[in-house]
Write a protein that holds these residues in place. Structure first.
Motif, PDB file in Angstrom:
ATOM      1  N   VAL A   1      44.700  36.969  41.369  1.00 40.48           N
ATOM      2  CA  VAL A   1      44.749  36.145  40.310  1.00 40.48           C
ATOM      3  C   VAL A   1      45.730  35.423  40.447  1.00 40.48           C
ATOM      4  CG1 VAL A   1      44.715  36.568  37.530  1.00 40.48           C
ATOM      5  CG2 VAL A   1      43.358  38.016  39.311  1.00 40.48           C
ATOM      6  N   PHE A   2      47.338  36.185  40.425  1.00 43.61           N
ATOM      7  CA  PHE A   2      48.194  35.408  39.772  1.00 43.61           C
ATOM      8  C   PHE A   2      48.678  34.430  41.482  1.00 43.61           C
ATOM      9  CE2 PHE A   2      48.270  37.814  36.194  1.00 43.61           C
ATOM     10  CZ  PHE A   2      48.644  36.942  35.626  1.00 43.61           C
ATOM     11  N   SER A   3      48.702  35.271  41.843  1.00 46.47           N
ATOM     12  CA  SER A   3      48.916  34.359  43.400  1.00 46.47           C
ATOM     13  C   SER A   3      47.720  33.171  43.934  1.00 46.47           C
ATOM     14  CB  SER A   3      49.081  35.257  44.660  1.00 46.47           C
ATOM     15  OG  SER A   3      49.984  36.295  44.402  1.00 46.47           O
ATOM     16  N   THR A   4      46.896  33.257  42.941  1.00 46.46           N
ATOM     17  CA  THR A   4      45.896  32.038  43.629  1.00 46.46           C
ATOM     18  C   THR A   4      45.678  30.835  42.620  1.00 46.46           C
ATOM     19  OG1 THR A   4      44.360  33.288  42.383  1.00 46.46           O
ATOM     20  CG2 THR A   4      44.140  33.648  44.460  1.00 46.46           C
ATOM     21  N   LEU A   5      46.606  31.009  41.630  1.00 43.22           N
ATOM     22  CA  LEU A   5      47.435  29.657  41.169  1.00 43.22           C
ATOM     23  C   LEU A   5      46.760  28.626  41.331  1.00 43.22           C
ATOM     24  CD1 LEU A   5      48.754  31.763  37.666  1.00 43.22           C
ATOM     25  CD2 LEU A   5      46.426  30.709  37.141  1.00 43.22           C
TER      26      LEU A   5
ATOM     27  N   TYR B   1      60.804  30.142  31.911  1.00 42.21           N
ATOM     28  CA  TYR B   1      59.922  30.396  32.793  1.00 42.21           C
ATOM     29  C   TYR B   1      59.996  31.713  33.038  1.00 42.21           C
ATOM     30  CZ  TYR B   1      61.427  31.224  37.379  1.00 42.21           C
ATOM     31  OH  TYR B   1      62.435  32.208  38.519  1.00 42.21           O
ATOM     32  N   VAL B   2      58.775  32.369  33.041  1.00 40.01           N
ATOM     33  CA  VAL B   2      58.739  34.032  33.615  1.00 40.01           C
ATOM     34  C   VAL B   2      57.387  34.299  34.911  1.00 40.01           C
ATOM     35  CG1 VAL B   2      58.878  34.834  31.392  1.00 40.01           C
ATOM     36  CG2 VAL B   2      56.443  34.251  32.240  1.00 40.01           C
ATOM     37  N   PRO B   3      58.183  34.772  36.232  1.00 39.10           N
ATOM     38  CA  PRO B   3      57.365  34.494  36.938  1.00 39.10           C
ATOM     39  C   PRO B   3      56.526  34.873  37.520  1.00 39.10           C
ATOM     40  CG  PRO B   3      59.329  35.817  37.121  1.00 39.10           C
ATOM     41  CD  PRO B   3      59.482  35.741  35.663  1.00 39.10           C
ATOM     42  N   VAL B   4      55.431  35.046  38.437  1.00 38.31           N
ATOM     43  CA  VAL B   4      53.997  35.678  38.342  1.00 38.31           C
ATOM     44  C   VAL B   4      53.986  37.296  38.813  1.00 38.31           C
ATOM     45  CG1 VAL B   4      52.588  33.521  39.162  1.00 38.31           C
ATOM     46  CG2 VAL B   4      53.824  34.597  40.827  1.00 38.31           C
TER      47      VAL B   4
END
Length: 372
Positions: free
Chosen positions: A126-130, A235-238
């Motif tokens: 999910v998050f790495s595919t942004l 920011y907050v990291p993935v």
């Protein structure tokens, strides 16, 4: 007394044996036991920190960074996991069969998939595919979401943080006193909530005015695209997002079961009596069912909160810089002080667990039936 004395002697003997064994092995390796390394320069960077940090700071600062990141993650998981779990637990008892089936399916699926697998799934699938920053999602040129994290405006002010913290404490304290006073007078005497609503309205207006006045002392840093990344703001990291979503979903399923069990522990006559006198579903939950069910919900809820704090250590699998990652891995590799570092990490988790247990046990004692 004899059995307790023998047990205590055995425990002390075991501690003495472990201590002498550790001292022998440290001496054999030419190492000394102590916490003097905490004042040494760490020399390594941390990918994300809520408090200021750079490689020239000490290992003590690394410990504080790990604690802060762990507590932020655990607090958000506890807050949102409790809210979602409460809603899902109530929906499991819905008279609508489709809603009840969906809530039950959510609980059964989530609870039976290991948390570590869920964390890795959310991070990789999910998050790495942004999309990258240049093609990321934006909301009003203020909020940005991409494969590096979630960016948002951050305030900067010359006013001391203590002043802001003091103002928050004052407003929260005023709201609490106002609520207690309103409930102790008109609400309990007449059942009329007008006094409570009026007090909350006055407090909300005062809070808005305070924010407007305080805005004159605050400058906002807005994220903006600069090259291949966003600059400015916060920011907050993935990795945080993946760990937060996975842990919240997983923990909410366990809390939902606690809520469902607590609600079902109430006699069916309470439901029928509430409907008989014309209570709506919301009134029945708020005034009849939840106040009684909370007595059965608090003990397992306390355990869920404790486990949520400990589960934060699993975020090390996706590179989130929490306590285990930055202090019990990187710091141990550089200093070799395994016993000292592990004991500090264990002490932190024990302290947090004792605080949570004490607070919830105090609340649990207040809501239990009192035998006169």
């Amino acid at each position: 007394m004899v059995i307790q004395g023998v047990t205590l002697a055995l425990v002390l003997a075991l501690i003495a044996y472990l201590g002498s064994n550790a001292a022998y092995n440290l001496d054999r390796l030419g190492m000394m036991f102590g916490f003097d390394f905490l004042s040494s320069t760490a020399g390594f960077d941390i990918s994300w920190s809520l408090i200021p940090y750079d490689p020239s700071m000490t290992y003590w600062r690394v410990f504080l960074v790990g604690i802060t990141n762990t507590l932020v993650l655990a607090f958000n998981v506890i807050l949102f996991g409790t809210i979602i779990g409460t809603v899902v637990g109530i929906l499991r008892l819905s008279s609508n069969p489709l809603v009840a089936l969906l809530a039950r399916s959510y609980v059964e699926v989530v609870r039976n998939v290991p948390l570590l697998i869920q964390i890795i799934f959310w991070f990789t699938a999910v998050f790495s595919t942004l999309p990258p920053p240049r093609r990321g999602y934006a909301l009003g040129d203020l909020f940005f979401l991409n494969n590096r994290g979630f960016y948002f405006p951050s305030p900067h002010s010359d006013v001391s943080f203590l002043w802001f913290a003091g103002a928050i404490v004052v407003f929260v304290g005023a709201a609490w006193l106002l609520y207690r006073k309103a409930r102790a007078t008109r609400f309990h005497q007449t059942g009329n909530r007008k006094v409570v609503r009026t007090g909350w309205f006055i407090w909300a207006v005062a809070l808005v005015l305070a924010c407007i006045i305080g805005n004159g002392f605050v400058e906002w840093s807005i994220p903006a695209l600069d090259g291949f990344n966003l600059e400015g703001g916060q920011y907050v990291p993935v990795a945080f997002g993946a760990a937060f979503v996975a842990m919240t979903v997983y923990r909410s399923a366990a809390i939902a079961e606690s809520v469902r069990a607590g609600m079902e522990s109430i006699d069916r006559g309470q439901h029928e009596a509430a409907r008989t006198i014309g209570f709506s579903r919301y009134q029945m939950l708020r005034l009849i069912l939840i106040p009684q069910a909370i007595r059965a919900i608090i003990p397992p809820l306390a355990n869920s909160w404790l486990v949520a704090v400990k589960d934060s250590s699993l975020a090390v699998a996706i590179g989130f810089p929490e306590l285990v990652s930055v202090f019990m891995q990187t710091s141990i590799n550089q200093t070799g002080r395994a016993i000292e570092i592990i004991s500090m990490v264990m002490g932190f988790y024990i302290l947090v667990s004792l605080i949570i247990s004490y607070l919830l046990n105090q609340y649990n004692a207040r809501v239990q039936y009192k035998v006169m």
